[in-house]
Design an enzyme around this catalytic site. Sequence first.
Site, PDB file in Angstrom:
ATOM      1  N   LYS A  10       0.814  -1.218   0.000  1.00 48.08           N
ATOM      2  CA  LYS A  10       0.000   0.000   0.000  1.00 48.08           C
ATOM      3  C   LYS A  10       0.854   1.277   0.000  1.00 48.08           C
ATOM      4  O   LYS A  10       2.070   1.231   0.220  1.00 48.08           O
ATOM      5  CB  LYS A  10      -0.937  -0.041   1.210  1.00 48.08           C
ATOM      6  N   TYR A  50     -12.563  -1.938  -3.827  1.00 47.02           N
ATOM      7  CA  TYR A  50     -13.065  -2.072  -2.460  1.00 47.02           C
ATOM      8  C   TYR A  50     -14.591  -1.951  -2.388  1.00 47.02           C
ATOM      9  O   TYR A  50     -15.132  -1.628  -1.327  1.00 47.02           O
ATOM     10  CB  TYR A  50     -12.408  -1.025  -1.562  1.00 47.02           C
ATOM     11  N   PHE A  58     -15.616   3.878   6.901  1.00 44.59           N
ATOM     12  CA  PHE A  58     -14.229   4.189   6.534  1.00 44.59           C
ATOM     13  C   PHE A  58     -13.978   4.201   5.031  1.00 44.59           C
ATOM     14  O   PHE A  58     -12.854   4.451   4.596  1.00 44.59           O
ATOM     15  CB  PHE A  58     -13.260   3.223   7.234  1.00 44.59           C
ATOM     16  N   ARG A  86      -2.218 -14.340   4.628  1.00 47.60           N
ATOM     17  CA  ARG A  86      -2.927 -13.669   5.729  1.00 47.60           C
ATOM     18  C   ARG A  86      -2.182 -13.861   7.047  1.00 47.60           C
ATOM     19  O   ARG A  86      -2.144 -12.957   7.884  1.00 47.60           O
ATOM     20  CB  ARG A  86      -4.364 -14.167   5.815  1.00 47.60           C
ATOM     21  N   THR A  92      -5.702  -6.982  10.665  1.00 50.81           N
ATOM     22  CA  THR A  92      -5.931  -5.696   9.988  1.00 50.81           C
ATOM     23  C   THR A  92      -5.389  -4.530  10.812  1.00 50.81           C
ATOM     24  O   THR A  92      -4.722  -3.639  10.280  1.00 50.81           O
ATOM     25  CB  THR A  92      -7.447  -5.493   9.755  1.00 50.81           C
ATOM     26  N   ARG A 103       2.242  -6.423   9.314  1.00 53.87           N
ATOM     27  CA  ARG A 103       1.514  -5.264   9.850  1.00 53.87           C
ATOM     28  C   ARG A 103       2.037  -4.868  11.227  1.00 53.87           C
ATOM     29  O   ARG A 103       2.141  -3.680  11.538  1.00 53.87           O
ATOM     30  CB  ARG A 103       0.016  -5.555   9.863  1.00 53.87           C
ATOM     31  N   ASN A 113      -2.126   0.231   6.664  1.00 53.76           N
ATOM     32  CA  ASN A 113      -1.666  -1.024   7.259  1.00 53.76           C
ATOM     33  C   ASN A 113      -0.799  -1.848   6.296  1.00 53.76           C
ATOM     34  O   ASN A 113      -0.747  -3.068   6.387  1.00 53.76           O
ATOM     35  CB  ASN A 113      -2.855  -1.824   7.819  1.00 53.76           C
TER      36      ASN A 113
HETATM   37  P1  CMP Z   1      -7.649  -4.348   3.685  1.00 53.89           P
HETATM   38  O1  CMP Z   1      -7.241  -5.722   4.088  1.00 53.89           O
HETATM   39  O2  CMP Z   1      -7.046  -3.804   2.442  1.00 53.89           O
HETATM   40  O3  CMP Z   1      -9.246  -4.281   3.535  1.00 53.89           O
HETATM   41  C1  CMP Z   1      -9.998  -3.105   3.790  1.00 53.89           C
HETATM   42  C2  CMP Z   1      -9.162  -1.971   4.296  1.00 53.89           C
HETATM   43  O4  CMP Z   1      -9.863  -0.900   4.887  1.00 53.89           O
HETATM   44  C3  CMP Z   1      -8.247  -2.463   5.395  1.00 53.89           C
HETATM   45  O5  CMP Z   1      -7.266  -3.324   4.879  1.00 53.89           O
HETATM   46  C4  CMP Z   1      -7.747  -1.132   5.943  1.00 53.89           C
HETATM   47  O6  CMP Z   1      -6.694  -0.581   5.159  1.00 53.89           O
HETATM   48  C5  CMP Z   1      -8.957  -0.224   5.771  1.00 53.89           C
HETATM   49  N1  CMP Z   1      -9.643   0.111   7.000  1.00 53.89           N
HETATM   50  C6  CMP Z   1      -9.715   1.345   7.535  1.00 53.89           C
HETATM   51  N2  CMP Z   1     -10.428   1.346   8.647  1.00 53.89           N
HETATM   52  C7  CMP Z   1     -10.845   0.099   8.857  1.00 53.89           C
HETATM   53  C8  CMP Z   1     -11.642  -0.536   9.862  1.00 53.89           C
HETATM   54  N3  CMP Z   1     -12.159   0.143  10.896  1.00 53.89           N
HETATM   55  N4  CMP Z   1     -11.848  -1.865   9.746  1.00 53.89           N
HETATM   56  C9  CMP Z   1     -11.330  -2.571   8.688  1.00 53.89           C
HETATM   57  N5  CMP Z   1     -10.577  -2.010   7.718  1.00 53.89           N
HETATM   58  C10 CMP Z   1     -10.335  -0.690   7.791  1.00 53.89           C
END
Ligand code: CMP
Length: 139
Positions: A10, A50, A58, A86, A92, A103, A113
Site C-alpha cells: 500500500k 473495495y 471508513f 494472511r 488488519t 503489519r 496497514n
Molecule cells: P484491507 O485488508 O485492504 O481491507 C480493507 C481496508 O480498509 C483495510 O485493509 C484497511 O486498510 C482499511 N480500514 C480502515 N479502517 C478500517 C476498519 N475500521 N476496519 C477494517 N478495515 C479498515
Amino acid sequence: ATERTLSIIKPDATRRNITGKVLAMLEEAGLRVVAQKRLQLTKEQAEAFYAVHKERAFFGDLVSFMTSGPVVVQVLEGDNAVAENRRVMGATNPVDAEDGTIRRTFAENIEANTVHGSDSAENAAQEIRFFFSDLEITG
Ligand code: CMP
C-alpha cells in the site's frame, strides 16, 4: 494445494521506500511472486476494488488513502497461499497483529496497514483478474 492470492503493498509502504522489506517477508513465508506491477490507482479503480466496503464508514478515507501514492500489486503463489499470506500479514489493526507479522512490524494504523491480501480463494481469483491478464502471470 498450490494456490494464488492477490497482494497489494500500500501507499504507506511505497512512501517509506520499504516495498523490498515487505517483499522479503512475503518470500520468507514461502510465497513466490508470479506477477507484479507498480501503479497509481484512480479514485474509480480504488472504489471498484473495495466495492464490498462501500457502505462502511471508513470507505471514503480508505479510497483517499489507497490513491494517495503508488501501490505494488502482486500475484503470490504457494502452498495454501491465501491463508499463508494472511498469516504473515497479521491482523488488519497492527495493534492486534502478532509479533513478526508485516503489519505489526510496519503498519502505521488500521488504515495505513502496509498490505492487502485476498481473504478467500474465490475473492483471490476475482482480485487477480481485476489487475492482471493471464499473459502477465508466469510461475
Ligand atoms: P484491507 O485488508 O485492504 O481491507 C480493507 C481496508 O480498509 C483495510 O485493509 C484497511 O486498510 C482499511 N480500514 C480502515 N479502517 C478500517 C476498519 N475500521 N476496519 C477494517 N478495515 C479498515
